[in-house]
Design a protein around this motif. Structure first.
Motif, short mmCIF file in Angstrom:
data_model
loop_
_atom_site.label_atom_id
_atom_site.label_comp_id
_atom_site.label_asym_id
_atom_site.label_seq_id
_atom_site.Cartn_x
_atom_site.Cartn_y
_atom_site.Cartn_z
N PRO A 28 -1.54 -72.58 79.69
CA PRO A 28 -1.67 -71.50 78.68
C PRO A 28 -0.73 -71.68 77.48
N ILE A 29 0.37 -72.41 77.66
CA ILE A 29 1.27 -72.67 76.55
C ILE A 29 0.76 -73.85 75.72
N TYR A 30 0.23 -74.88 76.39
CA TYR A 30 -0.23 -76.08 75.70
C TYR A 30 -1.55 -75.87 74.97
N ALA A 31 -2.45 -75.05 75.50
CA ALA A 31 -3.82 -74.93 74.96
C ALA A 31 -3.84 -74.55 73.47
N PRO A 32 -3.10 -73.53 73.03
CA PRO A 32 -3.15 -73.21 71.60
C PRO A 32 -2.58 -74.33 70.72
N VAL A 33 -1.59 -75.04 71.23
CA VAL A 33 -1.00 -76.14 70.46
C VAL A 33 -2.00 -77.29 70.36
N ARG A 34 -2.71 -77.57 71.45
CA ARG A 34 -3.70 -78.65 71.44
C ARG A 34 -4.85 -78.36 70.48
N ARG A 35 -5.19 -77.09 70.30
CA ARG A 35 -6.26 -76.74 69.35
C ARG A 35 -5.83 -77.03 67.91
N ILE A 36 -4.54 -76.90 67.62
CA ILE A 36 -4.03 -77.12 66.27
C ILE A 36 -3.83 -78.60 65.99
N LEU A 37 -3.33 -79.34 66.97
CA LEU A 37 -3.03 -80.76 66.76
C LEU A 37 -4.30 -81.58 66.65
N PRO A 38 -4.26 -82.64 65.85
CA PRO A 38 -5.44 -83.53 65.79
C PRO A 38 -5.58 -84.34 67.07
N ASN A 39 -6.78 -84.83 67.33
CA ASN A 39 -7.05 -85.65 68.51
C ASN A 39 -6.35 -87.00 68.35
N MET A 40 -5.51 -87.34 69.30
CA MET A 40 -4.72 -88.57 69.20
C MET A 40 -5.21 -89.65 70.16
N GLN A 41 -6.42 -89.51 70.69
CA GLN A 41 -7.04 -90.51 71.56
C GLN A 41 -6.17 -90.85 72.78
N PRO A 45 3.29 -81.21 74.65
CA PRO A 45 4.61 -80.94 75.24
C PRO A 45 5.75 -81.13 74.26
N LEU A 46 5.66 -82.13 73.40
CA LEU A 46 6.71 -82.35 72.41
C LEU A 46 6.79 -81.20 71.42
N VAL A 47 5.65 -80.73 70.96
CA VAL A 47 5.62 -79.61 70.01
C VAL A 47 6.16 -78.34 70.66
N VAL A 48 5.80 -78.11 71.92
CA VAL A 48 6.29 -76.92 72.61
C VAL A 48 7.79 -77.02 72.86
#
Length: 95
Positions: free
Chosen positions: A54-67, A73-76
């Protein structure tokens, strides 16, 4: 109010510890040092995923896909550290 400050710092410390444990465990699983077929390892892994997703999901939506490279985790971790700095610098409010 000081106890509120201490509780907030404790929560941030616990989140920091969980994220570090999750990152290290993901490395160990990817390098096949740990095996998810072991019940204890699998329980810890899935527990950490359920806590942190639940903490990572909103951050992953904002970050671009890095393949395959997950920077959530770094951003959080940076966000948790920034919150700690903000709380410490404004600690006078809590006293």
């Amino acid at each position: 109010m000081q106890s509120l400050f201490q509780i907030l710092m404790l929560v941030l410390d616990i989140v920091w510890f969980f994220i570090i444990a999750h990152v290290i465990m993901s490395w160990l699983i990817n390098f096949q040092v740990l095996n998810l077929n072991q019940q204890f390892v699998a329980q810890i892994w899935y527990g950490l995923n359920r806590i942190l997703e639940p903490i990572y999901a909103p951050v992953r939506r904002i970050l671009p896909n890095m393949q395959g490279l997950d920077l959530a985790p770094l951003v959080v971790l940076i966000g948790v550290y920034a919150l700690r700095i903000i709380l410490v610098n404004n600690a006078a409010i809590f006293y």
